[in-house]
Scaffold this motif. Structure first.
Motif, PDB file in Angstrom:
ATOM      1  N   PHE A 100      57.429 -16.074 -22.360  1.00 29.42           N
ATOM      2  CA  PHE A 100      56.339 -17.224 -22.964  1.00 29.42           C
ATOM      3  C   PHE A 100      55.210 -17.330 -23.339  1.00 29.42           C
ATOM      4  O   PHE A 100      54.218 -16.392 -22.994  1.00 29.42           O
ATOM      5  CB  PHE A 100      56.870 -18.233 -21.531  1.00 29.42           C
ATOM      6  CG  PHE A 100      55.293 -18.468 -20.462  1.00 29.42           C
ATOM      7  CD1 PHE A 100      54.335 -18.279 -20.493  1.00 29.42           C
ATOM      8  CD2 PHE A 100      55.796 -16.765 -19.278  1.00 29.42           C
ATOM      9  CE1 PHE A 100      53.262 -18.262 -19.669  1.00 29.42           C
ATOM     10  CE2 PHE A 100      55.310 -16.483 -18.196  1.00 29.42           C
ATOM     11  CZ  PHE A 100      53.928 -16.922 -18.365  1.00 29.42           C
ATOM     12  N   SER A 101      54.931 -17.986 -23.829  1.00 32.96           N
ATOM     13  CA  SER A 101      53.275 -18.072 -24.575  1.00 32.96           C
ATOM     14  C   SER A 101      53.555 -19.631 -24.338  1.00 32.96           C
ATOM     15  O   SER A 101      53.909 -20.603 -24.816  1.00 32.96           O
ATOM     16  CB  SER A 101      53.056 -17.522 -25.465  1.00 32.96           C
ATOM     17  OG  SER A 101      54.196 -18.272 -26.911  1.00 32.96           O
ATOM     18  N   VAL A 102      52.250 -19.973 -24.015  1.00 26.48           N
ATOM     19  CA  VAL A 102      51.589 -21.532 -24.267  1.00 26.48           C
ATOM     20  C   VAL A 102      49.882 -21.483 -24.937  1.00 26.48           C
ATOM     21  O   VAL A 102      48.619 -20.001 -24.539  1.00 26.48           O
ATOM     22  CB  VAL A 102      51.453 -22.298 -22.518  1.00 26.48           C
ATOM     23  CG1 VAL A 102      52.708 -22.729 -22.607  1.00 26.48           C
ATOM     24  CG2 VAL A 102      50.758 -21.734 -21.655  1.00 26.48           C
ATOM     25  N   GLN A 103      49.029 -22.489 -25.499  1.00 24.83           N
ATOM     26  CA  GLN A 103      47.834 -22.767 -25.567  1.00 24.83           C
ATOM     27  C   GLN A 103      47.873 -24.251 -25.339  1.00 24.83           C
ATOM     28  O   GLN A 103      48.426 -25.184 -24.529  1.00 24.83           O
ATOM     29  CB  GLN A 103      48.384 -22.936 -27.006  1.00 24.83           C
ATOM     30  CG  GLN A 103      48.509 -21.021 -27.821  1.00 24.83           C
ATOM     31  CD  GLN A 103      48.411 -21.589 -29.590  1.00 24.83           C
ATOM     32  OE1 GLN A 103      48.490 -23.017 -30.342  1.00 24.83           O
ATOM     33  NE2 GLN A 103      49.040 -20.411 -30.095  1.00 24.83           N
ATOM     34  N   SER A 104      46.421 -23.665 -24.942  1.00 30.19           N
ATOM     35  CA  SER A 104      45.596 -24.670 -24.142  1.00 30.19           C
ATOM     36  C   SER A 104      46.160 -25.718 -22.750  1.00 30.19           C
ATOM     37  O   SER A 104      46.380 -26.760 -22.735  1.00 30.19           O
ATOM     38  CB  SER A 104      44.887 -25.850 -25.467  1.00 30.19           C
ATOM     39  OG  SER A 104      45.039 -25.839 -25.949  1.00 30.19           O
ATOM     40  N   LEU A 105      45.581 -24.852 -21.663  1.00 30.95           N
ATOM     41  CA  LEU A 105      46.846 -25.311 -20.815  1.00 30.95           C
ATOM     42  C   LEU A 105      45.974 -25.527 -19.760  1.00 30.95           C
ATOM     43  O   LEU A 105      45.047 -25.206 -19.040  1.00 30.95           O
ATOM     44  CB  LEU A 105      47.434 -24.126 -20.319  1.00 30.95           C
ATOM     45  CG  LEU A 105      47.150 -22.740 -19.947  1.00 30.95           C
ATOM     46  CD1 LEU A 105      47.348 -21.700 -18.006  1.00 30.95           C
ATOM     47  CD2 LEU A 105      47.356 -21.179 -20.497  1.00 30.95           C
ATOM     48  N   ARG A 106      46.134 -25.931 -18.605  1.00 30.35           N
ATOM     49  CA  ARG A 106      45.797 -27.141 -17.312  1.00 30.35           C
ATOM     50  C   ARG A 106      47.020 -26.724 -16.053  1.00 30.35           C
ATOM     51  O   ARG A 106      47.835 -27.089 -16.509  1.00 30.35           O
ATOM     52  CB  ARG A 106      45.027 -28.369 -17.226  1.00 30.35           C
ATOM     53  CG  ARG A 106      44.464 -28.013 -18.358  1.00 30.35           C
ATOM     54  CD  ARG A 106      43.827 -29.536 -18.216  1.00 30.35           C
ATOM     55  NE  ARG A 106      44.458 -30.414 -19.423  1.00 30.35           N
ATOM     56  CZ  ARG A 106      44.415 -31.682 -18.753  1.00 30.35           C
ATOM     57  NH1 ARG A 106      44.574 -31.823 -17.519  1.00 30.35           N
ATOM     58  NH2 ARG A 106      46.031 -32.280 -19.757  1.00 30.35           N
ATOM     59  N   THR A 107      47.114 -25.984 -15.181  1.00 34.51           N
ATOM     60  CA  THR A 107      47.824 -26.420 -13.804  1.00 34.51           C
ATOM     61  C   THR A 107      47.335 -25.498 -12.844  1.00 34.51           C
ATOM     62  O   THR A 107      46.154 -25.423 -12.707  1.00 34.51           O
ATOM     63  CB  THR A 107      48.634 -25.117 -14.328  1.00 34.51           C
ATOM     64  OG1 THR A 107      50.050 -25.251 -13.263  1.00 34.51           O
ATOM     65  CG2 THR A 107      48.012 -23.701 -13.984  1.00 34.51           C
ATOM     66  N   GLY A 108      47.932 -26.250 -11.575  1.00 32.93           N
ATOM     67  CA  GLY A 108      47.264 -25.180 -10.136  1.00 32.93           C
ATOM     68  C   GLY A 108      47.886 -26.803  -9.482  1.00 32.93           C
ATOM     69  O   GLY A 108      48.527 -27.191  -9.925  1.00 32.93           O
ATOM     70  N   GLN A 109      47.615 -26.321  -7.801  1.00 31.70           N
ATOM     71  CA  GLN A 109      47.418 -27.246  -7.422  1.00 31.70           C
ATOM     72  C   GLN A 109      46.787 -26.783  -6.367  1.00 31.70           C
ATOM     73  O   GLN A 109      46.329 -25.460  -5.774  1.00 31.70           O
ATOM     74  CB  GLN A 109      49.132 -27.008  -6.547  1.00 31.70           C
ATOM     75  CG  GLN A 109      49.193 -28.376  -5.285  1.00 31.70           C
ATOM     76  CD  GLN A 109      50.728 -28.348  -5.176  1.00 31.70           C
ATOM     77  OE1 GLN A 109      51.464 -27.266  -6.341  1.00 31.70           O
ATOM     78  NE2 GLN A 109      51.085 -28.499  -3.600  1.00 31.70           N
ATOM     79  N   TRP A 110      46.072 -27.656  -4.985  1.00 32.39           N
ATOM     80  CA  TRP A 110      45.148 -27.535  -3.731  1.00 32.39           C
ATOM     81  C   TRP A 110      45.280 -26.214  -3.353  1.00 32.39           C
ATOM     82  O   TRP A 110      46.591 -25.596  -3.363  1.00 32.39           O
ATOM     83  CB  TRP A 110      45.021 -28.569  -3.270  1.00 32.39           C
ATOM     84  CG  TRP A 110      43.802 -27.891  -2.099  1.00 32.39           C
ATOM     85  CD1 TRP A 110      44.318 -28.003  -0.826  1.00 32.39           C
ATOM     86  CD2 TRP A 110      42.512 -28.231  -2.232  1.00 32.39           C
ATOM     87  NE1 TRP A 110      43.354 -27.514  -0.496  1.00 32.39           N
ATOM     88  CE2 TRP A 110      42.449 -28.026  -0.987  1.00 32.39           C
ATOM     89  CE3 TRP A 110      41.903 -28.771  -3.030  1.00 32.39           C
ATOM     90  CZ2 TRP A 110      40.794 -27.745  -0.903  1.00 32.39           C
ATOM     91  CZ3 TRP A 110      40.366 -28.396  -2.516  1.00 32.39           C
ATOM     92  CH2 TRP A 110      40.162 -28.228  -1.373  1.00 32.39           C
ATOM     93  N   PRO A 111      44.647 -25.465  -3.413  1.00 33.45           N
ATOM     94  CA  PRO A 111      43.230 -25.371  -3.901  1.00 33.45           C
ATOM     95  C   PRO A 111      42.698 -24.806  -4.636  1.00 33.45           C
ATOM     96  O   PRO A 111      41.651 -24.172  -4.975  1.00 33.45           O
ATOM     97  CB  PRO A 111      42.719 -24.340  -2.343  1.00 33.45           C
ATOM     98  CG  PRO A 111      43.254 -23.328  -2.337  1.00 33.45           C
ATOM     99  CD  PRO A 111      44.771 -23.869  -2.756  1.00 33.45           C
ATOM    100  N   PHE A 112      43.533 -24.469  -5.760  1.00 36.27           N
ATOM    101  CA  PHE A 112      43.672 -23.468  -7.180  1.00 36.27           C
ATOM    102  C   PHE A 112      43.886 -24.615  -8.450  1.00 36.27           C
ATOM    103  O   PHE A 112      44.771 -24.282  -7.816  1.00 36.27           O
ATOM    104  CB  PHE A 112      43.839 -22.400  -7.106  1.00 36.27           C
ATOM    105  CG  PHE A 112      44.195 -21.093  -5.707  1.00 36.27           C
ATOM    106  CD1 PHE A 112      42.348 -21.081  -5.720  1.00 36.27           C
ATOM    107  CD2 PHE A 112      44.530 -20.599  -4.709  1.00 36.27           C
ATOM    108  CE1 PHE A 112      41.849 -19.729  -4.716  1.00 36.27           C
ATOM    109  CE2 PHE A 112      43.778 -19.714  -4.164  1.00 36.27           C
ATOM    110  CZ  PHE A 112      42.807 -19.178  -3.453  1.00 36.27           C
ATOM    111  N   TYR A 113      43.224 -24.348  -9.249  1.00 38.90           N
ATOM    112  CA  TYR A 113      43.358 -24.890 -10.496  1.00 38.90           C
ATOM    113  C   TYR A 113      42.698 -24.547 -11.822  1.00 38.90           C
ATOM    114  O   TYR A 113      41.484 -22.883 -11.453  1.00 38.90           O
ATOM    115  CB  TYR A 113      42.293 -26.299 -10.716  1.00 38.90           C
ATOM    116  CG  TYR A 113      43.129 -27.768  -9.946  1.00 38.90           C
ATOM    117  CD1 TYR A 113      44.533 -28.229  -9.816  1.00 38.90           C
ATOM    118  CD2 TYR A 113      42.424 -27.642  -8.203  1.00 38.90           C
ATOM    119  CE1 TYR A 113      44.798 -29.250  -9.284  1.00 38.90           C
ATOM    120  CE2 TYR A 113      42.722 -28.255  -7.542  1.00 38.90           C
ATOM    121  CZ  TYR A 113      44.009 -28.761  -7.766  1.00 38.90           C
ATOM    122  OH  TYR A 113      44.515 -29.816  -7.196  1.00 38.90           O
ATOM    123  N   ILE A 114      43.379 -23.828 -12.564  1.00 33.79           N
ATOM    124  CA  ILE A 114      43.152 -22.864 -13.755  1.00 33.79           C
ATOM    125  C   ILE A 114      43.551 -24.007 -14.591  1.00 33.79           C
ATOM    126  O   ILE A 114      44.189 -24.751 -15.400  1.00 33.79           O
ATOM    127  CB  ILE A 114      44.531 -22.278 -13.947  1.00 33.79           C
ATOM    128  CG1 ILE A 114      44.311 -21.046 -12.912  1.00 33.79           C
ATOM    129  CG2 ILE A 114      43.977 -21.510 -14.977  1.00 33.79           C
ATOM    130  CD1 ILE A 114      45.196 -19.923 -12.990  1.00 33.79           C
TER     131      ILE A 114
END
Length: 201
Positions: A100-114
């Motif tokens: 897979f490949s993605v651009q301009s990403l945001r993800t995560g769940q407590w306690p880490f977010y990326i």
């Protein structure tokens, strides 16, 4: 093992790792679907959705190449899988190779977010370019680590994050720099292994 420590990266990797061949995908959209029989290509526009198994991809436009089991999505992408969520602007997924490949990403769940500019790889190995790893919710006074490349590796019973040229910050204020460190996702959340000095200890 802290269960939430693994979610940040498993959301990115495993939500895209379910094979499109394992379940018959369902493609839908507000506008009528376009189908090219010769190329076995389907295009959905306007609140497009691709559902397969417990995974859903939503985007402004989704193109699915049935003969190759490849899905391309653009615009306001949201990938959900078993409660986890990944936000991106562009996505491509090859289920036959689990790449897979993605651009301009945001993800995560407590306690880490990326957040990051680009990410790609496989289920067991992936990387994020120009990444920021937040400890706790992103906030003006939150602790974060910025790096040119963040790598995730599943090494059997253990999972690790490798960070090169890491700058630790409180809000926008840099605190200190590390040339590299390894973060275990299966141990204490704030335990870091740092490489530095002449003997890397």
């Amino acid at each position: 093992m802290p269960p939430n420590a693994r979610i940040t990266f498993t959301c990115l990797c495993f939500s895209l790792s379910v094979s499109l061949n394992a379940a018959l995908p369902e493609l839908s959209s507000i506008e009528p679907l376009e189908f090219d029989e010769a190329s076995q290509r389907m295009v959905a526009r306007g609140d497009a959705r691709l559902d397969f198994g417990s995974t859903r991809i939503q985007a402004d436009q989704i193109t699915y190449y049935q003969a190759f089991s490849i899905a391309d999505a653009i615009g306001n992408i949201a990938v959900t899988h078993e409660g986890n969520r990944l936000i991106a602007e562009n996505l491509s997924f090859d289920s036959s190779e689990s790449i897979f490949s993605v651009q301009s990403l945001r993800t995560g769940q407590w306690p880490f977010y990326i957040s990051g500019d680009r990410a790609g790889g496989t289920v067991n190995q992936s990387s994020i370019e120009n990444a920021t790893l937040y400890y706790g919710n992103p906030s003006p006074l939150g602790l974060s680590v910025s790096t040119q490349e963040l790598r995730y590796e599943d090494e059997g019973p253990n999972e690790f994050v490798y960070v090169d040229s890491a700058v630790f910050r409180v809000g926008r204020v840099p605190l200190f720099y590390l040339p590299g460190y390894r973060h275990s996702l299966t141990e204490a959340p704030y335990l870091l292994e740092v490489d530095g000095g002449s003997d890397n200890r």
